[in-house]
Design a protein around this motif. Sequence first.
Motif, short mmCIF file in Angstrom:
data_model
loop_
_atom_site.label_atom_id
_atom_site.label_comp_id
_atom_site.label_asym_id
_atom_site.label_seq_id
_atom_site.Cartn_x
_atom_site.Cartn_y
_atom_site.Cartn_z
N PRO A 280 0.83 -1.21 0.00
CA PRO A 280 0.00 0.00 0.00
C PRO A 280 0.86 1.25 0.00
N ARG A 281 0.46 2.23 -0.79
CA ARG A 281 1.15 3.51 -0.80
C ARG A 281 0.48 4.46 0.19
N LEU A 282 1.07 5.61 0.36
CA LEU A 282 0.57 6.56 1.34
C LEU A 282 -0.82 7.05 0.99
N GLY A 283 -1.11 7.27 -0.30
CA GLY A 283 -2.36 7.90 -0.68
C GLY A 283 -2.23 9.42 -0.56
N ASP A 284 -3.29 10.11 -0.89
CA ASP A 284 -3.18 11.56 -0.97
C ASP A 284 -4.25 12.27 -0.14
N SER A 285 -4.62 11.68 0.98
CA SER A 285 -5.64 12.28 1.85
C SER A 285 -4.98 13.27 2.80
N ILE A 286 -5.28 14.54 2.59
CA ILE A 286 -4.72 15.60 3.43
C ILE A 286 -5.72 16.75 3.42
N SER A 287 -5.92 17.38 4.56
CA SER A 287 -6.97 18.39 4.61
C SER A 287 -6.70 19.39 5.72
N ILE A 288 -7.29 20.58 5.58
CA ILE A 288 -7.20 21.61 6.60
C ILE A 288 -8.52 22.37 6.63
N SER A 289 -8.96 22.73 7.81
CA SER A 289 -10.14 23.58 7.96
C SER A 289 -9.91 24.50 9.14
N ILE A 290 -10.74 25.53 9.25
CA ILE A 290 -10.62 26.51 10.32
C ILE A 290 -11.78 26.32 11.28
N ASP A 291 -11.48 26.14 12.57
CA ASP A 291 -12.55 25.92 13.52
C ASP A 291 -13.15 27.25 13.98
N ARG A 292 -14.14 27.19 14.88
CA ARG A 292 -14.89 28.39 15.24
C ARG A 292 -14.05 29.41 15.99
N SER A 293 -12.88 29.01 16.49
CA SER A 293 -12.00 29.94 17.17
C SER A 293 -11.00 30.58 16.23
N GLY A 294 -10.94 30.06 15.00
CA GLY A 294 -9.95 30.54 14.04
C GLY A 294 -8.67 29.74 14.05
N SER A 295 -8.63 28.65 14.83
CA SER A 295 -7.46 27.77 14.81
C SER A 295 -7.57 26.80 13.65
N ALA A 296 -6.44 26.25 13.25
CA ALA A 296 -6.39 25.34 12.10
C ALA A 296 -6.52 23.90 12.55
N ALA A 297 -7.48 23.18 11.98
CA ALA A 297 -7.66 21.75 12.23
C ALA A 297 -7.09 20.99 11.03
N LEU A 298 -6.17 20.07 11.28
CA LEU A 298 -5.44 19.37 10.22
C LEU A 298 -5.71 17.87 10.28
N ALA A 299 -5.70 17.22 9.13
CA ALA A 299 -5.81 15.76 9.07
C ALA A 299 -4.96 15.26 7.92
N TRP A 300 -4.29 14.12 8.14
CA TRP A 300 -3.45 13.55 7.07
C TRP A 300 -3.30 12.05 7.27
N THR A 301 -3.00 11.35 6.17
CA THR A 301 -2.67 9.93 6.27
C THR A 301 -1.26 9.81 6.81
N ASP A 302 -1.03 8.76 7.60
CA ASP A 302 0.22 8.67 8.37
C ASP A 302 0.67 7.21 8.39
N GLN A 303 1.92 6.98 7.96
CA GLN A 303 2.51 5.64 8.03
C GLN A 303 3.71 5.58 8.96
N GLY A 304 3.97 6.65 9.68
CA GLY A 304 5.11 6.67 10.58
C GLY A 304 6.42 6.60 9.82
N ASN A 305 7.44 6.07 10.46
CA ASN A 305 8.76 6.01 9.85
C ASN A 305 9.12 4.64 9.33
N VAL A 306 8.09 3.84 8.99
CA VAL A 306 8.29 2.49 8.47
C VAL A 306 7.89 2.47 6.99
N LEU A 307 8.77 2.01 6.13
CA LEU A 307 8.47 1.95 4.71
C LEU A 307 7.25 1.07 4.47
#
Length: 232
Positions: free
Chosen positions: A172-199
């Motif tokens: 399996p490859r990493l894929g390309d799921s990555i996103s950012i949105s702004i919450d009601r306080s104006g802070s940034a909410a982030l999400a991404w696919t993660d495989q750690g440091n293992v190939l």
Amino acid sequence: MAHSPPATPGGLTVWDAHLVFDGPSNTNTDDIFATLGVDDSGSPGQHGNVYSVFADNRNTIKGTAVFDIWFTHSSDKGTSWATPVKVNTDAGTHFFPWIAAGSTGRVDFIWLGTPDFNPSDAALSPWTVTFAQTTSGTSGTPKFNQTTVSNVMHVGGICTSGIFLLRHRGQPRLGDSISISIDRSGSAALAWTDQGNVLNGPTRITYGCVTAQQSALVGANQSQSCKGPAGP
């Protein structure tokens, strides 16, 4: 980009298309993810500014194409665009940018980056997630603050061909799921696919919330940062 006037019931929507960026003949356009954001003008009935961000090899170092994150804006609904400016301040390879816009001129960014100029599985190239922000997005020379917000979340090469290379040699490859949105306080909410440091390690979704930068929403209550939506 394409823009339409307000839709009318039962009517046909007519779209007009406008060129955001026209690169030179050596520009590599196969690295996916050019994305748009629109800020809030703060005035009812007044349109906001439109922003675009994309990865592109506009620079070359010692004969190697270097992929950086580029940013431009339009204040007339996408009809004309400012000259793109580079967002990232670090050297290496940068892919998969995404943005969210808040109040006028305030834009938050997320992307993946590695210090390697030719990332590969053999080199076990380390990738991390970067967050950046500008509060001067409508300027011809906007300023950016960036910070790394993850540990190594992938090693090796990164596929930029979407669904066509999600698996490589049965892995399996990493894929390309990555996103950012702004919450009601104006802070940034982030999400991404993660495989750690293992190939080709197991893939999970990681969430992060950035409070160190300025609020993307002028006058927002920052005590609500990184909390869920208000209840009924």
